[in-house]
Design a protein around this motif. Structure first.
Motif, PDB file in Angstrom:
ATOM      1  N   THR A 125     -23.082  23.692 -15.660  1.00 41.63           N
ATOM      2  CA  THR A 125     -21.873  22.886 -15.847  1.00 41.63           C
ATOM      3  C   THR A 125     -20.621  23.773 -15.883  1.00 41.63           C
ATOM      4  O   THR A 125     -20.730  24.998 -15.995  1.00 41.63           O
ATOM      5  CB  THR A 125     -21.937  22.147 -17.198  1.00 41.63           C
ATOM      6  OG1 THR A 125     -22.072  23.158 -18.220  1.00 41.63           O
ATOM      7  CG2 THR A 125     -23.104  21.182 -17.271  1.00 41.63           C
ATOM      8  N   ILE A 126     -19.471  23.102 -15.881  1.00 43.09           N
ATOM      9  CA  ILE A 126     -18.191  23.828 -15.962  1.00 43.09           C
ATOM     10  C   ILE A 126     -18.109  24.607 -17.284  1.00 43.09           C
ATOM     11  O   ILE A 126     -17.666  25.752 -17.312  1.00 43.09           O
ATOM     12  CB  ILE A 126     -16.994  22.838 -15.879  1.00 43.09           C
ATOM     13  CG1 ILE A 126     -17.118  21.922 -14.662  1.00 43.09           C
ATOM     14  CG2 ILE A 126     -15.640  23.551 -15.885  1.00 43.09           C
ATOM     15  CD1 ILE A 126     -17.359  22.608 -13.356  1.00 43.09           C
ATOM     16  N   GLY A 127     -18.566  23.989 -18.385  1.00 40.09           N
ATOM     17  CA  GLY A 127     -18.510  24.649 -19.698  1.00 40.09           C
ATOM     18  C   GLY A 127     -19.267  25.967 -19.700  1.00 40.09           C
ATOM     19  O   GLY A 127     -18.749  27.005 -20.142  1.00 40.09           O
ATOM     20  N   GLY A 128     -20.502  25.941 -19.182  1.00 41.35           N
ATOM     21  CA  GLY A 128     -21.319  27.158 -19.139  1.00 41.35           C
ATOM     22  C   GLY A 128     -20.716  28.197 -18.200  1.00 41.35           C
ATOM     23  O   GLY A 128     -20.710  29.400 -18.494  1.00 41.35           O
ATOM     24  N   ALA A 129     -20.180  27.734 -17.069  1.00 39.77           N
ATOM     25  CA  ALA A 129     -19.635  28.665 -16.067  1.00 39.77           C
ATOM     26  C   ALA A 129     -18.354  29.336 -16.574  1.00 39.77           C
ATOM     27  O   ALA A 129     -18.081  30.490 -16.245  1.00 39.77           O
ATOM     28  CB  ALA A 129     -19.375  27.926 -14.752  1.00 39.77           C
ATOM     29  N   ILE A 130     -17.571  28.623 -17.391  1.00 41.29           N
ATOM     30  CA  ILE A 130     -16.355  29.230 -17.952  1.00 41.29           C
ATOM     31  C   ILE A 130     -16.735  30.157 -19.118  1.00 41.29           C
ATOM     32  O   ILE A 130     -16.216  31.270 -19.245  1.00 41.29           O
ATOM     33  CB  ILE A 130     -15.345  28.135 -18.400  1.00 41.29           C
ATOM     34  CG1 ILE A 130     -14.744  27.434 -17.170  1.00 41.29           C
ATOM     35  CG2 ILE A 130     -14.241  28.700 -19.295  1.00 41.29           C
ATOM     36  CD1 ILE A 130     -13.843  28.303 -16.300  1.00 41.29           C
ATOM     37  N   TYR A 131     -17.674  29.715 -19.953  1.00 41.07           N
ATOM     38  CA  TYR A 131     -18.146  30.551 -21.072  1.00 41.07           C
ATOM     39  C   TYR A 131     -18.644  31.891 -20.539  1.00 41.07           C
ATOM     40  O   TYR A 131     -18.367  32.944 -21.095  1.00 41.07           O
ATOM     41  CB  TYR A 131     -19.266  29.803 -21.793  1.00 41.07           C
ATOM     42  CG  TYR A 131     -19.885  30.523 -22.962  1.00 41.07           C
ATOM     43  CD1 TYR A 131     -19.454  30.279 -24.270  1.00 41.07           C
ATOM     44  CD2 TYR A 131     -20.942  31.416 -22.779  1.00 41.07           C
ATOM     45  CE1 TYR A 131     -20.056  30.921 -25.348  1.00 41.07           C
ATOM     46  CE2 TYR A 131     -21.542  32.052 -23.841  1.00 41.07           C
ATOM     47  CZ  TYR A 131     -21.097  31.802 -25.136  1.00 41.07           C
ATOM     48  OH  TYR A 131     -21.703  32.447 -26.197  1.00 41.07           O
ATOM     49  N   MET A 132     -19.422  31.844 -19.426  1.00 43.49           N
ATOM     50  CA  MET A 132     -20.012  33.064 -18.851  1.00 43.49           C
ATOM     51  C   MET A 132     -19.077  33.754 -17.856  1.00 43.49           C
ATOM     52  O   MET A 132     -19.319  34.872 -17.458  1.00 43.49           O
ATOM     53  CB  MET A 132     -21.295  32.713 -18.076  1.00 43.49           C
ATOM     54  CG  MET A 132     -22.449  32.187 -18.891  1.00 43.49           C
ATOM     55  SD  MET A 132     -22.969  33.295 -20.212  1.00 43.49           S
ATOM     56  CE  MET A 132     -23.282  34.820 -19.335  1.00 43.49           C
TER      57      MET A 132
END
Ligand SMILES: Cc1cc2nc3c(=O)[nH]c(=O)nc-3n(C[C@H](O)[C@H](O)[C@H](O)COP(=O)(O)OP(=O)(O)OC[C@H]3O[C@@H](n4cnc5c(N)ncnc54)[C@H](O)[C@@H]3O)c2cc1C
Length: 304
Positions: free
Chosen positions: A131-138
């Motif tokens: 998801t966008i959340g995981g991709a931004i976190y990482m």
């Protein structure tokens, strides 16, 4: 009854107890959680955060579960599966578009929409799970050419540790290789606002296909994995070091090192956490012995 009390009752009634949620993780190893909640909207994310604060419960948010390895019998507190999916156009002209994308939005869907609309910026991430959340976190990346997921972000909305919403600019995230400030602050991304260029659809689709084909040539497909397990130490690839340490195909229990890409650890069925821990330790020891390099996990390990 007051509105906030109704919200909290609704939230409480939607919390599942002692649930088995292995299917929410691409590694597919056994995961039992004390409390489980699926957030479908922005309000859900805010309310579950408030609920956790009121009840003193730790919260673990998951998106696609493609970069997390749970290495404990049971996760205490609440695991929140983020299914908040919304994409809005905020502004556009002939050359550019500004979009707001919710954190639970699947990257695959965002790329499909971008290709369809002729928006350039995410096409090289074709094939990136999550998801966008995981991709931004990482700050997830693609190496050919080097592109980071945070590159096109202009600002974002976060839920801070007091469940307050804050708007932050791109600088706030301190993006670097496999890094954003969210890893330190533990704030939750609600939405990311991205600026994308409008380009010829055919060219954008060709780039996406190029990336996907390269992925297919160099990575195993259709297997239970978290992708690359270790960060690349400097300019050298962790996969190269693991390969040259003679570990391709090596296994402990049901976990083994891919023959195609040595930085991919695969669960061939009922992989146990002890086996994964042992395999990680063998990889680190062998690479350290042979090259003097300390490998560091890219995958988020939950073990306490
Ligand atoms: C087959 C395969 C290929 C892959 N290829 C790549 C690749 O090319 N490049 C790459 O960089 N990675 C790659 N990965 C790793 C992974 O897909 C990425 O890191 C991905 O962006 C993680 O997204 P996710 O939604 O699955 O995150 P999750 O695994 O669900 O979560 C990762 C971390 O982000 C946190 N998080 C999730 N949502 C939020 C939120 N809304 N707010 C705050 N924190 C949040 C979680 O708590 C967790 O700590 C690959 C994985 C697989 C299985």
């Amino acid at each position: 009854m007051q509105k906030s009390k109704v919200n909290m009752l609704d939230i409480k009634s939607r919390i599942g107890k002692n649930k088995e949620i292995s299917n929410l993780f691409t590694l597919k190893n056994q995961v039992i959680v004390e409390n489980f909640f699926e957030a479908k909207t922005r309000e859900d994310l805010i309310n579950i955060k408030k609920y956790c604060l009121d009840n003193n419960l730790p919260l673990l948010i998951i998106g696609g579960g493609s970069n997390i390895a749970i290495l404990k019998e049971k996760v205490n507190g609440i695991v929140v599966k983020n299914s908040y999916k919304e994409l809005k156009i905020i502004e556009e002209n002939d050359d550019e578009v500004i979009i707001s994308v919710s954190s639970g939005y699947p990257v695959s869907l965002l790329i499909a929409k971008s290709l369809e609309a002729g928006w350039s910026g995410f096409e090289y991430h074709q094939g990136l799970p999550g998801t966008i959340g995981g991709a931004i976190y990482m700050n997830s990346k693609w190496t050919k050419p080097l592109t980071y997921f945070g590159d096109n972000l202009i600002y974002g909305y976060l839920l801070d540790n007091q469940a307050k919403i804050k708007k932050v600019s791109r600088d706030y995230f301190q993006f670097a290789y496999d890094y954003s400030i969210l890893q330190k602050t533990k704030e939750i991304l609600l939405e990311g606002i991205f600026k994308l260029k409008k380009e010829d659809k055919k060219i954008i689709k060709e780039r996406a296909l190029f990336a996907l084909n390269y992925r297919k040539k160099t990575q195993p497909f259709g297997v239970a994995t978290c992708g690359c397990f270790f960060k690349n130490p400097g300019n050298i690839s962790a996969g190269y070091l693991i390969d040259k340490a003679g570990l391709k195909g090596f296994s402990v229990g049901d976990f083994y090192i891919s023959d195609i890409h040595a930085n991919f650890i695969i669960n061939k069925g009922k992989g146990k956490k002890e086996d994964l821990l042992k395999l990680l330790s063998i990889i680190k020891t062998k690479v350290k012995e042979k090259f003097g390099v300390e490998l560091e996990e890219e995958v988020i390990i939950i073990n306490n």
